[in-house]
Design an enzyme around this catalytic site. Structure first.
Site, short mmCIF file in Angstrom:
data_model
loop_
_atom_site.label_atom_id
_atom_site.label_comp_id
_atom_site.label_asym_id
_atom_site.label_seq_id
_atom_site.Cartn_x
_atom_site.Cartn_y
_atom_site.Cartn_z
N HIS A 72 -9.05 4.60 3.83
CA HIS A 72 -8.04 3.78 3.15
C HIS A 72 -7.72 4.35 1.76
O HIS A 72 -8.28 3.94 0.76
CB HIS A 72 -8.59 2.35 3.02
CG HIS A 72 -7.54 1.31 2.79
ND1 HIS A 72 -7.49 0.14 3.49
CD2 HIS A 72 -6.49 1.28 1.93
CE1 HIS A 72 -6.47 -0.58 3.09
NE2 HIS A 72 -5.84 0.09 2.12
N ARG A 76 0.15 7.86 -2.74
CA ARG A 76 1.40 7.62 -3.49
C ARG A 76 2.47 8.69 -3.33
O ARG A 76 3.48 8.65 -4.02
CB ARG A 76 1.11 7.44 -4.99
CG ARG A 76 0.15 6.33 -5.31
CD ARG A 76 0.78 4.96 -5.09
NE ARG A 76 -0.09 3.89 -5.55
CZ ARG A 76 -0.46 2.87 -4.81
NH1 ARG A 76 -0.06 2.76 -3.56
NH2 ARG A 76 -1.24 1.93 -5.30
N ASN A 106 2.22 3.01 2.68
CA ASN A 106 3.13 2.25 1.81
C ASN A 106 3.66 3.12 0.66
O ASN A 106 3.51 2.81 -0.50
CB ASN A 106 2.47 0.97 1.28
CG ASN A 106 1.22 1.23 0.48
OD1 ASN A 106 0.57 2.27 0.62
ND2 ASN A 106 0.85 0.30 -0.39
N ASP A 163 -0.16 -1.61 5.90
CA ASP A 163 -0.99 -1.96 4.74
C ASP A 163 -0.19 -2.16 3.45
O ASP A 163 0.76 -1.44 3.16
CB ASP A 163 -2.07 -0.90 4.48
CG ASP A 163 -2.96 -1.36 3.34
OD1 ASP A 163 -3.48 -2.48 3.41
OD2 ASP A 163 -3.09 -0.62 2.35
N HIS A 190 -3.83 -5.38 7.46
CA HIS A 190 -4.07 -5.96 6.12
C HIS A 190 -3.87 -7.46 6.33
O HIS A 190 -2.74 -7.92 6.46
CB HIS A 190 -3.05 -5.37 5.14
CG HIS A 190 -2.98 -6.06 3.82
ND1 HIS A 190 -3.18 -5.40 2.63
CD2 HIS A 190 -2.71 -7.35 3.48
CE1 HIS A 190 -3.04 -6.26 1.62
NE2 HIS A 190 -2.76 -7.45 2.11
N ASP A 316 -9.91 1.85 -0.53
CA ASP A 316 -8.64 1.22 -0.96
C ASP A 316 -8.26 1.76 -2.34
O ASP A 316 -7.76 1.01 -3.20
CB ASP A 316 -8.71 -0.31 -0.95
CG ASP A 316 -7.32 -0.94 -0.96
OD1 ASP A 316 -6.32 -0.20 -0.97
OD2 ASP A 316 -7.24 -2.18 -0.98
N HIS A 320 -2.38 3.06 -10.03
CA HIS A 320 -1.16 2.51 -10.64
C HIS A 320 -1.08 3.01 -12.07
O HIS A 320 -2.11 3.08 -12.77
CB HIS A 320 -1.19 0.98 -10.64
CG HIS A 320 -1.04 0.38 -9.28
ND1 HIS A 320 0.14 0.39 -8.58
CD2 HIS A 320 -1.94 -0.25 -8.47
CE1 HIS A 320 -0.03 -0.20 -7.41
NE2 HIS A 320 -1.28 -0.59 -7.31
O1 DOR Z 1 -4.57 -4.05 -3.99
C1 DOR Z 1 -3.89 -3.45 -3.17
N1 DOR Z 1 -3.19 -2.39 -3.52
N2 DOR Z 1 -3.86 -3.88 -1.90
C2 DOR Z 1 -3.03 -3.34 -0.99
O2 DOR Z 1 -3.05 -3.73 0.13
C3 DOR Z 1 -2.06 -2.30 -1.40
C4 DOR Z 1 -2.56 -1.56 -2.55
C5 DOR Z 1 -1.55 -0.67 -3.21
O3 DOR Z 1 -0.82 0.03 -2.51
O4 DOR Z 1 -1.51 -0.63 -4.45
ZN ZN Z 2 -4.28 -3.45 2.04
#
Ligand code: DOR
Ligand code: ZN
Length: 443
Positions: A72, A76, A106, A163, A190, A316, A320
């Site tokens: 996971h 980006r 995503n 997700d 998810h 995960d 950011h």
């Molecule tokens: O906290 C999260 N960030 N949960 C997710 O399912 C997506 C992820 C993200 O892409 O930042």
């Molecule tokens: Zn997720």
């Protein structure tokens, strides 16, 4: 069905060099033993005592294990390269001991068709670890119509997920499972019922009440776990539950597995390390989906990893940019970094903590079990002649303090700053290439 297209392997190690990891303790799915390991080209060629070669790395006092596998990873790319790229994310992965990651879809555009799958895999060929990708279940992850799963499966995609969001429509999820079953792929969810989580930014409980922040109940996750177990029974599809975070989810998964269902689950380091009390200062570094839960949930996730109800630790890793994470808690995007901290957090929380796991069991959750879930055949293999040389070397005695640098990531949303942890990756070898030596990335 047509045979998957064989994309070329990433470049392997030097055929003219015998690289020796000397003096370590090997831990893999077959057990534990003292042994030297010789690597040539992209393979392990010998494992035994007193072996020599022309590039010898002293690994005495260290553990030599199959490289870690992350199920996971948010890389980006394409679309949000200021937060992470395949190159920077894979470097963070290598530094964390990973030899393979599974990219989440995503991105912008979403990884929802063969063209984007190809782009990600091609960028991954020069990365610091093996880059696999998942594919979206629905077009643009919008939850309206099925994505072309078959054309992505033909490129080797084995796991599909929207997700970032769960697939809300029951019939569409049923169809995805039916179609996915025919293709022999895994549907990964998810779990978050949008009507219960819309407008929320943390776990619903004492802390959300105290902070005056809108919370989502554990049931937002558990209802979707329940639905998918029911649909999995109906369709016979292979299911995987992403980032499980509540005691209730654990109980549902344990019961479904006990009934013989083909179903696996993962947990993220933050869900066995941090609680919703971390949100007390409205610091969005601690905002994540699913949200940080209460102490009883954290204990249940740790126990579920120990008893193998949850058989994988997945980071995960969700980079950011600082300007996004500095927004007010309610507006900031969810997610936290994980690749460079997962191993040390797992040792510190799960081996040294009340779950009292063995190091071998922690490595199973970080390496060979996730490799089996993602069906990455070149990873997680026993350290034996003929196996691909995808390995990591861990110093289990090294304690260190996590800082706010963000490591190799382009982002710095680290929720563990100031924590003292045990266990450090010394070296990582991917397909016979040393990607990390003495704690330094090699490219
Ligand atoms: O906290 C999260 N960030 N949960 C997710 O399912 C997506 C992820 C993200 O892409 O930042
Ligand atoms: Zn997720």
């Amino acid at each position: 069905m047509s045979e998957p297209v064989q994309l070329p392997l990433r470049p392997g190690g030097d055929e003219d060099v015998d690289l020796v990891l000397r003096g370590g303790t090997v831990i893999d799915s077959s057990g534990e033993r003292r042994a030297d390991v010789v690597i040539r080209g992209r393979d392990v060629v010998a494992v035994g005592e007193d072996l020599s070669g022309n590039d010898v790395i002293d690994v005495s006092g260290c553990i030599v294990a199959p490289g870690l596998v992350d199920l996971h990873t948010h890389l980006r790319q394409p679309g949000k390269e200021e937060a992470e790229t395949i190159e920077s994310g894979s470097r963070a992965a290598a530094l964390g001991g990973y030899t393979a990651v599974l990219a989440m879809p995503n991105t912008t555009p979403a990884i929802d068709c063969a063209a984007v799958v190809r782009e990600v895999l091609e960028l991954g060929r020069s990365a610091c670890c093996d880059v696999h990708t998942s594919g979206a279940i629905t077009v643009d992850r919008a939850g309206d119509r099925l994505a072309p799963l078959a054309e992505m499966a033909a490129l080797g995609v084995k796991l599909f997920t929207d997700d970032g969001a769960g697939v809300q429509d029951d019939l569409l999820m049923r169809r995805a499972m039916e179609y996915g079953r025919g293709l022999g792929v895994t549907l990964a969810q998810h779990c978050e019922v949008a009507s219960l989580s819309a407008g929320t930014c943390m776990h619903e409980g004492e802390w959300s009440a105290r902070l005056g922040l809108p919370g989502q109940p554990a049931e937002a996750e558990e209802l979707m776990v329940m639905r998918d177990i029911a649909l999995g029974r109906l369709t016979g599809a292979r299911l995987h539950f992403l980032h499980m975070s509540t005691a209730g989810s654990v109980a549902l998964i344990a019961a479904a597995r006990a009934s013989g269902m083909d179903l696996t689950a993962e947990a993220a380091p933050h869900h066995f390390t941090l609680t919703d009390a971390c949100c007390a200062d409205y610091d969005a570094t601690f905002k994540v989906h699913p949200p940080l839960r209460g102490e009883a949930d954290v204990a249940a996730i740790s126990r579920a990893l120990a008893d193998n109800t949850i058989s994988a630790i997945a980071t995960d890793h969700a980079p950011h940019c600082p300007e996004d994470k500095e927004l007010p808690f309610e507006q900031a995007p969810p997610g936290m970094l994980g690749l460079e901290y997962a191993l040390a957090l797992a040792i510190t929380q799960l081996v040294d903590g009340p779950a009292s796991m063995s190091l071998a069991d922690v490595l199973a959750r970080l390496s060979w079990q996730p490799a089996a879930i993602a069906r990455m055949e070149r990873h997680g293999r026993p350290v034996a002649p003929g196996s691909p040389a995808n390995l990591c070397v861990i110093d289990p005695h090294h304690t260190w303090t996590i800082d706010d640098s963000g490591g190799a990531s382009r982002s710095r949303n680290v929720p563990y700053v100031g924590r003292e942890v045990r266990g450090r990756v010394r070296h990582t070898v991917c397909e016979g290439v040393v990607t990390v030596r003495n704690g330094e990335a090699q490219q």
